[in-house]
Write a protein that holds these residues in place. Structure first.
Motif, PDB file in Angstrom:
ATOM      1  N   UNK A   1      -1.392  -6.799 -10.169  1.00 12.94           N
ATOM      2  CA  UNK A   1      -2.411  -5.778 -10.382  1.00 12.94           C
ATOM      3  C   UNK A   1      -1.993  -4.450  -9.789  1.00 12.94           C
ATOM      4  N   UNK A   2      -2.525  -3.387 -10.352  1.00 11.51           N
ATOM      5  CA  UNK A   2      -2.449  -2.071  -9.746  1.00 11.51           C
ATOM      6  C   UNK A   2      -3.837  -1.691  -9.275  1.00 11.51           C
ATOM      7  N   UNK A   3      -3.953  -1.114  -8.077  1.00  9.41           N
ATOM      8  CA  UNK A   3      -5.287  -0.857  -7.544  1.00  9.41           C
ATOM      9  C   UNK A   3      -5.378   0.390  -6.694  1.00  9.41           C
ATOM     10  N   UNK A   4      -6.607   0.681  -6.284  1.00  6.87           N
ATOM     11  CA  UNK A   4      -6.920   1.805  -5.413  1.00  6.87           C
ATOM     12  C   UNK A   4      -7.553   1.280  -4.139  1.00  6.87           C
ATOM     13  N   UNK A   5      -7.336   1.993  -3.036  1.00  5.59           N
ATOM     14  CA  UNK A   5      -7.913   1.646  -1.745  1.00  5.59           C
ATOM     15  C   UNK A   5      -8.711   2.864  -1.279  1.00  5.59           C
ATOM     16  N   UNK A   6     -10.033   2.790  -1.374  1.00  5.77           N
ATOM     17  CA  UNK A   6     -10.905   3.940  -1.162  1.00  5.77           C
ATOM     18  C   UNK A   6     -11.669   3.774   0.145  1.00  5.77           C
ATOM     19  N   UNK A   7     -11.620   4.793   0.987  1.00  2.00           N
ATOM     20  CA  UNK A   7     -12.314   4.752   2.272  1.00  2.00           C
ATOM     21  C   UNK A   7     -13.788   5.107   2.075  1.00  2.00           C
ATOM     22  N   UNK A   8     -14.679   4.203   2.478  1.00  2.55           N
ATOM     23  CA  UNK A   8     -16.123   4.447   2.377  1.00  2.55           C
ATOM     24  C   UNK A   8     -16.717   4.937   3.694  1.00  2.55           C
ATOM     25  N   UNK A   9     -16.209   4.413   4.784  1.00  2.00           N
ATOM     26  CA  UNK A   9     -16.788   4.733   6.093  1.00  2.00           C
ATOM     27  C   UNK A   9     -15.756   4.455   7.174  1.00  2.00           C
ATOM     28  N   UNK A  10     -15.717   5.340   8.174  1.00  2.00           N
ATOM     29  CA  UNK A  10     -14.766   5.133   9.269  1.00  2.00           C
ATOM     30  C   UNK A  10     -15.449   5.423  10.599  1.00  2.00           C
TER      31      UNK A  10
ATOM     32  N   UNK B   1      -2.625   3.829  -3.018  1.00  2.00           N
ATOM     33  CA  UNK B   1      -2.491   3.181  -4.320  1.00  2.00           C
ATOM     34  C   UNK B   1      -1.750   1.869  -4.065  1.00  2.00           C
ATOM     35  N   UNK B   2      -2.273   0.771  -4.622  1.00  2.00           N
ATOM     36  CA  UNK B   2      -1.797  -0.553  -4.238  1.00  2.00           C
ATOM     37  C   UNK B   2      -1.108  -1.289  -5.382  1.00  2.00           C
ATOM     38  N   UNK B   3      -0.087  -2.051  -5.035  1.00  2.00           N
ATOM     39  CA  UNK B   3       0.497  -3.061  -5.913  1.00  2.00           C
ATOM     40  C   UNK B   3       0.089  -4.412  -5.334  1.00  2.00           C
ATOM     41  N   UNK B   4      -0.590  -5.248  -6.141  1.00  2.00           N
ATOM     42  CA  UNK B   4      -1.228  -6.460  -5.641  1.00  2.00           C
ATOM     43  C   UNK B   4      -0.699  -7.684  -6.385  1.00  2.00           C
TER      44      UNK B   4
ATOM     45  N   UNK C   1       0.835  -1.194   0.000  1.00  2.00           N
ATOM     46  CA  UNK C   1       0.000   0.000   0.000  1.00  2.00           C
ATOM     47  C   UNK C   1       0.874   1.251   0.000  1.00  2.00           C
ATOM     48  N   UNK C   2       0.754   2.060  -1.051  1.00  2.00           N
ATOM     49  CA  UNK C   2       1.469   3.341  -1.131  1.00  2.00           C
ATOM     50  C   UNK C   2       0.519   4.424  -0.651  1.00  2.00           C
ATOM     51  N   UNK C   3       0.764   4.942   0.539  1.00  2.00           N
ATOM     52  CA  UNK C   3      -0.174   5.841   1.195  1.00  2.00           C
ATOM     53  C   UNK C   3      -0.304   7.172   0.457  1.00  2.00           C
ATOM     54  N   UNK C   4      -1.532   7.657   0.328  1.00  2.99           N
ATOM     55  CA  UNK C   4      -1.792   8.912  -0.393  1.00  2.99           C
ATOM     56  C   UNK C   4      -2.415   9.981   0.499  1.00  2.99           C
ATOM     57  N   UNK C   5      -2.493   9.756   1.801  1.00  3.39           N
ATOM     58  CA  UNK C   5      -3.220  10.674   2.682  1.00  3.39           C
ATOM     59  C   UNK C   5      -2.400  11.874   3.138  1.00  3.39           C
TER      60      UNK C   5
END
Length: 368
Positions: free
Chosen positions: A106-115, A76-79, A57-61
């Motif tokens: 794969x290349x992917x995204x990690x999107x926060x929906x609810x916290x 942004x994720x490398x899977x 996980x490459x943090x984008x925050x």
């Protein structure tokens, strides 16, 4: 295979630990998986698939761009995905090892929906290339025509913090792989799996402040696209294929930093057309055409992530002399702006749930 993935996880954690001060928010995740269903459109499948994912996980925050902030992007994720398919059988077939193992990067995204407190709900789409162990040309596998396949995965995960640097994750995902009809048969494989994993930060994460500013981005409200691509569709149970050229001209209206509405005309040129006297070699299911040209008009959204856009459109044919009664199509793909006025693109053309071909080419975006 689980022992190998575990060893890789430990080695990567140790290797990246030395970079903790440079990349304080990146993390690594290991999630073993077991399937709850393996399925395809035209055959009933039985058995379970086993495997897992190794993710970086490459943090984008910390310093998000405008689109990252709007999308609530966490990383942004490398899977790396592995599936042991040795237990999967087509209903009524007793043959073992029909599908073999599958591997995907794969290349992917990690999107926060609810916290809520230390617990977070995440949506994680990913796309890339995979390798299938067995094909029609190796052991008469009726679903897969090539070793190399396009692979997509979408998952929902819940994570909760065990310590400031360690999280527990649990999720469900659907993974699909097929070759977009580059070589036929191309039914593809779908696998839905549940997972339980561990996420380890490369050092103690530091949350960004609530007033962190997003990096500003500029974009054109109105634009036009002029595109050209070329692809190949396979001949059934053969390594031969036929080429197609796709043309597109359309208009885009940008709503904000991540969303645009787009409409335009698709034209596809068949370098070889359907010949009834050579039915088996030239018949191409819903993509079978008597004419060299088919033309349609489509509408749909573009989702922008900086210079990269994901495109999806649904269309109606204005002209298509099809062997089968077929009036609609849809397309999906991506384009990446290498210049302000030019992009590279990949685009798939689909009839119902059946891929026609994938075209690779260029998109020109002259100023209005």
């Amino acid at each position: 295979m689980f022992k190998l993935l575990s060893a890789v996880f430990i080695l990567l954690t140790a290797a990246f630990a030395t970079k903790a001060q440079e990349e304080p928010k990146n993390s690594i995740e290991f999630s073993p998986q077991i399937s709850v269903g393996v399925f395809t459109a035209q055959h009933k499948l039985t058995g379970r698939a086993y495997g897992g994912e190794l993710l970086y996980h490459i943090n984008t925050e910390n310093k998000p761009s405008a689109w990252m902030k709007t999308m609530h992007l966490k990383s942004i994720d490398v899977v790396f995905n592995y599936k042991n398919m040795s237990n999967i059988k087509i209903d009524g077939d007793t043959k073992d090892g029909l599908f073999g193992d599958s591997y995907a990067l794969l290349g992917g995204l990690n999107i926060s929906l609810l916290k809520a407190g230390k617990t977070e709900l995440l949506f994680s789409p990913a796309f890339g290339l995979g390798y299938a162990g067995e094909t029609f040309f190796t052991n008469q596998n009726p679903l897969i025509g090539s070793h190399i396949n396009f692979t997509s995965r979408a998952s929902l995960k819940v994570t909760t913090a065990l310590t400031p640097a360690t999280q527990l994750s649990a999720g469900i995902d659907v993974l699909h792989y097929s070759n977009a009809a580059f070589r036929v048969p191309n039914n593809g494989i779908n696998s839905s799996s549940v997972s339980l994993g561990i996420i380890q930060s490369l050092n103690t994460p530091v949350r960004p402040s609530g007033n962190a500013n997003a990096t500003a981005e500029s974009y054109r409200k109105h634009s036009i696209d002029i595109g050209i691509n070329m692809g190949r569709r396979g001949v059934y149970q053969s390594k031969d294929g036929y080429f197609r050229t796709g043309l597109y001209s359309g208009y885009n209206y940008r709503l904000n930093s991540i969303l645009a509405l787009s409409t335009g005309v698709d034209a596809v040129y068949y370098h070889s057309v359907f010949d009834p006297s050579n039915f088996n070699h030239t018949y191409q299911s819903y993509a079978t055409s008597y004419d060299h040209w088919r033309v349609g008009m489509a509408l749909g959204p573009d989702i922008w992530m900086g210079k990269l856009a994901l495109m999806v459109k649904y269309g109606y044919y204005l002209h298509y002399n099809s062997y089968r009664d077929n009036h609609t199509y849809w397309t999906a793909g991506m384009k990446y702006n290498v210049l302000d006025w030019a992009a590279i693109q990949a685009k798939i053309y689909v009839h119902k749930t059946e891929a026609d071909f994938v075209g690779f080419g260029f998109m020109f975006t002259p100023r209005l």
